[in-house]
Design an enzyme around this catalytic site. Structure first.
Site, PDB file in Angstrom:
ATOM      1  N   GLY A 273      -2.717 -11.963   9.119  1.00  0.00           N
ATOM      2  CA  GLY A 273      -1.496 -10.810   9.655  1.00  0.00           C
ATOM      3  C   GLY A 273      -0.253 -11.534   9.122  1.00  0.00           C
ATOM      4  O   GLY A 273      -0.265 -12.761   8.982  1.00  0.00           O
TER       5      GLY A 273
ATOM      6  N   GLN B 197       8.511 -13.009   9.326  1.00  0.00           N
ATOM      7  CA  GLN B 197       7.967 -14.009   8.468  1.00  0.00           C
ATOM      8  C   GLN B 197       8.324 -14.009   6.990  1.00  0.00           C
ATOM      9  O   GLN B 197       8.069 -14.758   6.128  1.00  0.00           O
ATOM     10  CB  GLN B 197       6.588 -14.207   8.713  1.00  0.00           C
ATOM     11  CG  GLN B 197       6.158 -14.418  10.043  1.00  0.00           C
ATOM     12  CD  GLN B 197       4.431 -14.634  10.443  1.00  0.00           C
ATOM     13  OE1 GLN B 197       3.954 -13.503  10.325  1.00  0.00           O
ATOM     14  NE2 GLN B 197       3.863 -15.836  10.062  1.00  0.00           N
TER      15      GLN B 197
ATOM     16  N   CYS C  27      -0.833 -19.923  11.910  1.00  0.00           N
ATOM     17  CA  CYS C  27       0.047 -18.825  11.760  1.00  0.00           C
ATOM     18  C   CYS C  27       0.819 -19.264  10.327  1.00  0.00           C
ATOM     19  O   CYS C  27       0.789 -20.354  10.157  1.00  0.00           O
ATOM     20  CB  CYS C  27       1.105 -18.999  12.797  1.00  0.00           C
ATOM     21  SG  CYS C  27       2.856 -17.790  12.558  1.00  0.00           S
ATOM     22  N   LEU C  28       0.841 -18.168   9.559  1.00  0.00           N
ATOM     23  CA  LEU C  28       1.465 -18.593   8.150  1.00  0.00           C
ATOM     24  C   LEU C  28       2.854 -19.461   8.246  1.00  0.00           C
ATOM     25  O   LEU C  28       3.151 -20.174   7.240  1.00  0.00           O
ATOM     26  CB  LEU C  28       1.763 -17.278   7.226  1.00  0.00           C
ATOM     27  CG  LEU C  28       0.261 -16.779   6.776  1.00  0.00           C
ATOM     28  CD1 LEU C  28       0.557 -15.544   5.982  1.00  0.00           C
ATOM     29  CD2 LEU C  28      -0.700 -17.878   6.160  1.00  0.00           C
TER      30      LEU C  28
ATOM     31  N   HIS D  30      -0.810 -11.403  18.336  1.00  0.00           N
ATOM     32  CA  HIS D  30      -0.064 -12.577  17.706  1.00  0.00           C
ATOM     33  C   HIS D  30       1.099 -11.816  16.900  1.00  0.00           C
ATOM     34  O   HIS D  30       2.303 -12.307  16.979  1.00  0.00           O
ATOM     35  CB  HIS D  30      -0.925 -13.143  16.697  1.00  0.00           C
ATOM     36  CG  HIS D  30      -0.312 -14.394  15.927  1.00  0.00           C
ATOM     37  ND1 HIS D  30      -0.604 -15.628  16.033  1.00  0.00           N
ATOM     38  CD2 HIS D  30       0.570 -14.312  15.148  1.00  0.00           C
ATOM     39  CE1 HIS D  30       0.194 -16.346  15.377  1.00  0.00           C
ATOM     40  NE2 HIS D  30       0.743 -15.531  14.509  1.00  0.00           N
ATOM     41  N   GLU D  31       0.968 -10.970  16.219  1.00  0.00           N
ATOM     42  CA  GLU D  31       1.752 -10.164  15.308  1.00  0.00           C
ATOM     43  C   GLU D  31       2.919  -9.252  15.999  1.00  0.00           C
ATOM     44  O   GLU D  31       4.033  -9.250  15.755  1.00  0.00           O
ATOM     45  CB  GLU D  31       1.202  -9.189  14.376  1.00  0.00           C
ATOM     46  CG  GLU D  31       0.167  -9.951  13.428  1.00  0.00           C
ATOM     47  CD  GLU D  31       0.740 -11.206  12.695  1.00  0.00           C
ATOM     48  OE1 GLU D  31       1.795 -11.129  12.549  1.00  0.00           O
ATOM     49  OE2 GLU D  31      -0.088 -12.049  12.413  1.00  0.00           O
TER      50      GLU D  31
ATOM     51  N   HIS E 244       5.384 -11.576  17.157  1.00  0.00           N
ATOM     52  CA  HIS E 244       6.281 -12.146  16.287  1.00  0.00           C
ATOM     53  C   HIS E 244       7.393 -10.956  16.196  1.00  0.00           C
ATOM     54  O   HIS E 244       8.553 -11.387  16.195  1.00  0.00           O
ATOM     55  CB  HIS E 244       5.901 -12.017  14.958  1.00  0.00           C
ATOM     56  CG  HIS E 244       5.166 -13.258  14.400  1.00  0.00           C
ATOM     57  ND1 HIS E 244       5.967 -14.605  14.387  1.00  0.00           N
ATOM     58  CD2 HIS E 244       3.928 -13.645  13.957  1.00  0.00           C
ATOM     59  CE1 HIS E 244       5.040 -15.356  13.923  1.00  0.00           C
ATOM     60  NE2 HIS E 244       4.022 -14.872  13.658  1.00  0.00           N
TER      61      HIS E 244
HETATM   62 ZN    ZN Z   1       2.340 -15.793  13.061  1.00  0.00          ZN
END
Ligand code: ZN
Length: 184
Positions: free
Chosen positions: A45, A50, A102-103, A144-145, A148
């Site tokens: 995701g 991000q 997480c990226l 999670h997204e 963000h």
């Molecule tokens: Zn993340």
């Protein structure tokens, strides 16, 4: 178009996303670039902040081997990948504790408790309104997204002990982010 992934320490990760009024070609292009970037970095995701943006958009692709419990369709055909515009998460049910990454936090994986199921209402890339009841790994990815997009990061969910354990890694990621920003 591949985009640069912003990492922990970049202030944009704490900004709240701005609601998208309508799906324009620019929004479609952003979603496509976010998907490309997510796949290139092998994420499940990715949220707008991000990639340095503040539109309320996130993309998700949970591969079949991670789907476990299938998601339940309410009024949408939920095919991967999902592009969620202005997602609103509600009706959490149950809990599931699982390793999460997480990226924006390279090499940091920590156990995080999330609801087992949530409902997500959102606008699709076709401009229509959808609602899905999602479970398991997909519910985790959606939560999670959506976090963000509110400026909330998965490290905010860590216990004091987990924070202590990950402090060194977090410091290193932050220092790396600062060096990148200086180089700009
Ligand atoms: Zn993340």
């Amino acid at each position: 178009m591949m985009m640069e992934i912003t990492t922990y320490g970049d202030p944009i990760l704490r900004k709240k996303a701005v609601k998208v009024k309508e799906v324009t070609p620019a929004i479609q292009e952003l979603a496509a670039s976010m998907l490309e970037t997510m796949y290139a970095d092998q994420g499940l995701g990715l949220a707008a902040q991000q990639v340095g943006r503040t539109e309320a958009i996130c993309v998700i692709d949970v591969p079949p081997e991670h789907q476990g419990e299938a998601y339940v369709e309410l009024n949408a055909v939920a095919k991967m990948p999902l592009v969620l515009i202005n997602p609103v998460v509600s009706d959490p049910e149950g809990t599931l504790r699982c390793k999460e990454g997480c990226l924006s936090f390279p090499d940091l994986y920590m156990d995080v408790t999330r609801p087992r199921s949530v409902t997500v209402a959102y606008m699709g890339l076709d401009g229509r309104h959808y609602e899905l009841r999602v479970h398991g790994m997909l519910a985790r990815a959606v939560a999670h997204e959506a976090d963000h997009l509110s400026g909330v990061l998965f490290i905010d969910k860590l216990s004091p002990t987990q924070k202590m354990v990950s402090a060194g890694k977090l410091r290193r990621i932050k220092a790396h982010t600062a060096s990148l920003r200086e180089a700009e």
